[in-house]
Design a protein around this motif. Structure first.
Motif, PDB file in Angstrom:
ATOM      1  N   PHE A  31       2.520  -1.752  10.660  1.00  0.00           N
ATOM      2  CA  PHE A  31       1.375  -1.030  10.105  1.00  0.00           C
ATOM      3  C   PHE A  31       1.289   0.381  10.693  1.00  0.00           C
ATOM      4  CE2 PHE A  31      -3.118   0.195  10.473  1.00  0.00           C
ATOM      5  CZ  PHE A  31      -3.439   0.270   9.120  1.00  0.00           C
ATOM      6  N   VAL A  32       1.463   0.483  12.004  1.00  0.00           N
ATOM      7  CA  VAL A  32       1.410   1.791  12.650  1.00  0.00           C
ATOM      8  C   VAL A  32       2.593   2.649  12.187  1.00  0.00           C
ATOM      9  CG1 VAL A  32       1.478   2.982  14.878  1.00  0.00           C
ATOM     10  CG2 VAL A  32       0.096   0.929  14.618  1.00  0.00           C
ATOM     11  N   ALA A  33       3.756   2.027  11.981  1.00  0.00           N
ATOM     12  CA  ALA A  33       4.914   2.779  11.481  1.00  0.00           C
ATOM     13  C   ALA A  33       4.625   3.337  10.084  1.00  0.00           C
ATOM     14  CB  ALA A  33       6.152   1.888  11.463  1.00  0.00           C
ATOM     15  N   LEU A  34       4.011   2.540   9.238  1.00  0.00           N
ATOM     16  CA  LEU A  34       3.648   3.029   7.892  1.00  0.00           C
ATOM     17  C   LEU A  34       2.634   4.170   7.974  1.00  0.00           C
ATOM     18  CD1 LEU A  34       3.416  -0.317   5.894  1.00  0.00           C
ATOM     19  CD2 LEU A  34       5.167   1.459   5.715  1.00  0.00           C
ATOM     20  N   GLN A  35       1.695   4.054   8.884  1.00  0.00           N
ATOM     21  CA  GLN A  35       0.723   5.133   9.075  1.00  0.00           C
ATOM     22  C   GLN A  35       1.420   6.409   9.544  1.00  0.00           C
ATOM     23  OE1 GLN A  35      -2.562   5.063   8.296  1.00  0.00           O
ATOM     24  NE2 GLN A  35      -2.164   3.012   7.477  1.00  0.00           N
ATOM     25  N   ALA A  36       2.402   6.247  10.424  1.00  0.00           N
ATOM     26  CA  ALA A  36       3.143   7.412  10.920  1.00  0.00           C
ATOM     27  C   ALA A  36       3.964   8.052   9.803  1.00  0.00           C
ATOM     28  CB  ALA A  36       4.049   7.005  12.082  1.00  0.00           C
ATOM     29  N   PHE A  37       4.548   7.238   8.929  1.00  0.00           N
ATOM     30  CA  PHE A  37       5.293   7.787   7.791  1.00  0.00           C
ATOM     31  C   PHE A  37       4.372   8.522   6.821  1.00  0.00           C
ATOM     32  CE2 PHE A  37       9.007   4.951   8.652  1.00  0.00           C
ATOM     33  CZ  PHE A  37       9.982   5.934   8.592  1.00  0.00           C
ATOM     34  N   GLN A  38       3.117   8.096   6.728  1.00  0.00           N
ATOM     35  CA  GLN A  38       2.177   8.795   5.854  1.00  0.00           C
ATOM     36  C   GLN A  38       1.839  10.178   6.402  1.00  0.00           C
ATOM     37  OE1 GLN A  38      -1.168   6.216   5.175  1.00  0.00           O
ATOM     38  NE2 GLN A  38      -0.076   4.992   3.643  1.00  0.00           N
ATOM     39  N   GLN A  39       1.874  10.312   7.729  1.00  0.00           N
ATOM     40  CA  GLN A  39       1.605  11.626   8.324  1.00  0.00           C
ATOM     41  C   GLN A  39       2.785  12.565   8.079  1.00  0.00           C
ATOM     42  OE1 GLN A  39       0.608  11.091  12.425  1.00  0.00           O
ATOM     43  NE2 GLN A  39      -1.428  10.280  11.970  1.00  0.00           N
ATOM     44  N   SER A  40       3.972  12.107   8.428  1.00  0.00           N
ATOM     45  CA  SER A  40       5.173  12.920   8.187  1.00  0.00           C
ATOM     46  C   SER A  40       6.407  12.046   8.347  1.00  0.00           C
ATOM     47  CB  SER A  40       5.243  14.111   9.144  1.00  0.00           C
ATOM     48  OG  SER A  40       5.543  13.677  10.456  1.00  0.00           O
ATOM     49  N   LEU A  41       7.486  12.483   7.786  1.00  0.00           N
ATOM     50  CA  LEU A  41       8.742  11.747   7.887  1.00  0.00           C
ATOM     51  C   LEU A  41       9.237  11.730   9.332  1.00  0.00           C
ATOM     52  CD1 LEU A  41      11.054  10.278   6.450  1.00  0.00           C
ATOM     53  CD2 LEU A  41      12.156  12.494   6.161  1.00  0.00           C
ATOM     54  N   ALA A  42       9.099  12.819  10.038  1.00  0.00           N
ATOM     55  CA  ALA A  42       9.559  12.899  11.433  1.00  0.00           C
ATOM     56  C   ALA A  42       8.760  11.946  12.326  1.00  0.00           C
ATOM     57  CB  ALA A  42       9.442  14.331  11.946  1.00  0.00           C
ATOM     58  N   ALA A  43       7.430  11.923  12.150  1.00  0.00           N
ATOM     59  CA  ALA A  43       6.599  11.026  12.961  1.00  0.00           C
ATOM     60  C   ALA A  43       6.932   9.567  12.661  1.00  0.00           C
ATOM     61  CB  ALA A  43       5.120  11.298  12.700  1.00  0.00           C
ATOM     62  N   GLY A  44       7.185   9.265  11.387  1.00  0.00           N
ATOM     63  CA  GLY A  44       7.546   7.902  11.012  1.00  0.00           C
ATOM     64  C   GLY A  44       8.869   7.480  11.603  1.00  0.00           C
ATOM     65  N   LEU A  45       9.859   8.361  11.571  1.00  0.00           N
ATOM     66  CA  LEU A  45      11.159   8.033  12.145  1.00  0.00           C
ATOM     67  C   LEU A  45      11.093   7.891  13.659  1.00  0.00           C
ATOM     68  CD1 LEU A  45      13.568  10.238   9.977  1.00  0.00           C
ATOM     69  CD2 LEU A  45      13.338   7.734   9.969  1.00  0.00           C
ATOM     70  N   VAL A  46      10.331   8.762  14.292  1.00  0.00           N
ATOM     71  CA  VAL A  46      10.166   8.651  15.751  1.00  0.00           C
ATOM     72  C   VAL A  46       9.522   7.317  16.103  1.00  0.00           C
ATOM     73  CG1 VAL A  46       8.904   9.575  17.737  1.00  0.00           C
ATOM     74  CG2 VAL A  46      10.141  11.127  16.219  1.00  0.00           C
ATOM     75  N   TRP A  47       8.484   6.974  15.373  1.00  0.00           N
ATOM     76  CA  TRP A  47       7.814   5.696  15.655  1.00  0.00           C
ATOM     77  C   TRP A  47       8.752   4.528  15.377  1.00  0.00           C
ATOM     78  CZ3 TRP A  47       3.623   4.147  18.171  1.00  0.00           C
ATOM     79  CH2 TRP A  47       3.289   2.805  18.073  1.00  0.00           C
ATOM     80  N   LEU A  48       9.417   4.549  14.232  1.00  0.00           N
ATOM     81  CA  LEU A  48      10.264   3.440  13.823  1.00  0.00           C
ATOM     82  C   LEU A  48      11.474   3.253  14.733  1.00  0.00           C
ATOM     83  CD1 LEU A  48      10.578   1.298  11.574  1.00  0.00           C
ATOM     84  CD2 LEU A  48      12.043   2.924  10.390  1.00  0.00           C
ATOM     85  N   LEU A  49      12.091   4.334  15.163  1.00  0.00           N
ATOM     86  CA  LEU A  49      13.323   4.218  15.931  1.00  0.00           C
ATOM     87  C   LEU A  49      13.137   4.242  17.447  1.00  0.00           C
ATOM     88  CD1 LEU A  49      15.579   6.513  13.717  1.00  0.00           C
ATOM     89  CD2 LEU A  49      15.431   4.017  13.713  1.00  0.00           C
ATOM     90  N   LEU A  50      12.078   4.868  17.923  1.00  0.00           N
ATOM     91  CA  LEU A  50      11.896   4.977  19.377  1.00  0.00           C
ATOM     92  C   LEU A  50      10.731   4.146  19.904  1.00  0.00           C
ATOM     93  CD1 LEU A  50      12.503   8.798  19.889  1.00  0.00           C
ATOM     94  CD2 LEU A  50      14.053   6.915  20.389  1.00  0.00           C
ATOM     95  N   ILE A  51       9.578   4.364  19.346  1.00  0.00           N
ATOM     96  CA  ILE A  51       8.368   3.770  19.920  1.00  0.00           C
ATOM     97  C   ILE A  51       8.204   2.309  19.510  1.00  0.00           C
ATOM     98  CG2 ILE A  51       5.867   3.990  20.061  1.00  0.00           C
ATOM     99  CD1 ILE A  51       6.267   6.997  19.590  1.00  0.00           C
ATOM    100  N   MET A  52       8.468   1.985  18.255  1.00  0.00           N
ATOM    101  CA  MET A  52       8.246   0.631  17.771  1.00  0.00           C
ATOM    102  C   MET A  52       9.063  -0.430  18.513  1.00  0.00           C
ATOM    103  SD  MET A  52       8.380  -0.718  13.895  1.00  0.00           S
ATOM    104  CE  MET A  52       8.752  -2.398  13.559  1.00  0.00           C
ATOM    105  N   PRO A  53      10.338  -0.225  18.791  1.00  0.00           N
ATOM    106  CA  PRO A  53      11.063  -1.254  19.561  1.00  0.00           C
ATOM    107  C   PRO A  53      10.476  -1.479  20.949  1.00  0.00           C
ATOM    108  CG  PRO A  53      12.613   0.245  18.528  1.00  0.00           C
ATOM    109  CD  PRO A  53      11.249   0.822  18.321  1.00  0.00           C
ATOM    110  N   ILE A  54      10.068  -0.402  21.591  1.00  0.00           N
ATOM    111  CA  ILE A  54       9.501  -0.524  22.946  1.00  0.00           C
ATOM    112  C   ILE A  54       8.163  -1.250  22.911  1.00  0.00           C
ATOM    113  CG2 ILE A  54       8.600   0.789  24.914  1.00  0.00           C
ATOM    114  CD1 ILE A  54      10.710   2.942  24.189  1.00  0.00           C
TER     115      ILE A  54
END
Length: 154
Positions: A61-84
């Motif tokens: 859900f947070v990853a989808l919210q980040a993608f709604q803000q911007s593609l860069a924020a979504g990718l950062v969340w999806l690839l870096l923050i979400m696994p951690i």
């Protein structure tokens, strides 16, 4: 070959049967309105699966919210923050659940010890009743040696 497939199917049937019996025990425990039976230890795997699913769903859900803000924020969340955060959340759920299970197991063991203690108490009382009837010498531990020696002096 036929025996091996029969053994494997027999194991599969016994596994399903054990799962059905476990589910029946959990449902019986849920129907216990006076809370006399502890079923938390039996429900722990299901609770763990639900909590892990909730952690992963929250991260998605947070990853989808980040993608709604911007593609860069979504990718950062999806690839870096979400696994951690997913791994950290699952570890926290696991530690909390295991701590609670340890507490429940301690309670179950204490109840078992109390039952054994009551049994032992009944046995020792019956032994004490039998021994009181026997003419055995009594040792008085509460008398001190000084008092005994002072009484003998005069």
């Amino acid at each position: 070959m036929d025996r091996q497939t029969e053994d494997e199917s027999g194991r599969g049937d016994s596994g399903w049967q054990a799962a059905r019996l476990g589910l029946a025990d959990i449902l019986r425990g849920l129907a216990d309105w006076q809370l006399r039976q502890i079923i938390t230890t039996a429900m722990a795997p299901a609770i763990y699966v639900v909590c892990v699913g909730a952690v992963l769903a929250l991260n998605l859900f947070v990853a989808l919210q980040a993608f709604q803000q911007s593609l860069a924020a979504g990718l950062v969340w999806l690839l870096l923050i979400m696994p951690i955060t997913s791994i950290a959340g699952i570890v926290i759920v696991r530690v909390v659940l295991e701590s609670l299970l340890s507490l429940f197991r301690i309670v179950v063991h204490m109840e078992s010890l109390m039952e054994q203690l009551h049994t032992l108490r009944g046995q020792t009382e019956s032994i004490a009743d039998r021994v009181e009837d026997l003419p055995l010498p009594r040792i008085q531990f509460w008398r001190s040696r000084r008092r005994d020696s002072e009484e003998k002096k005069p």
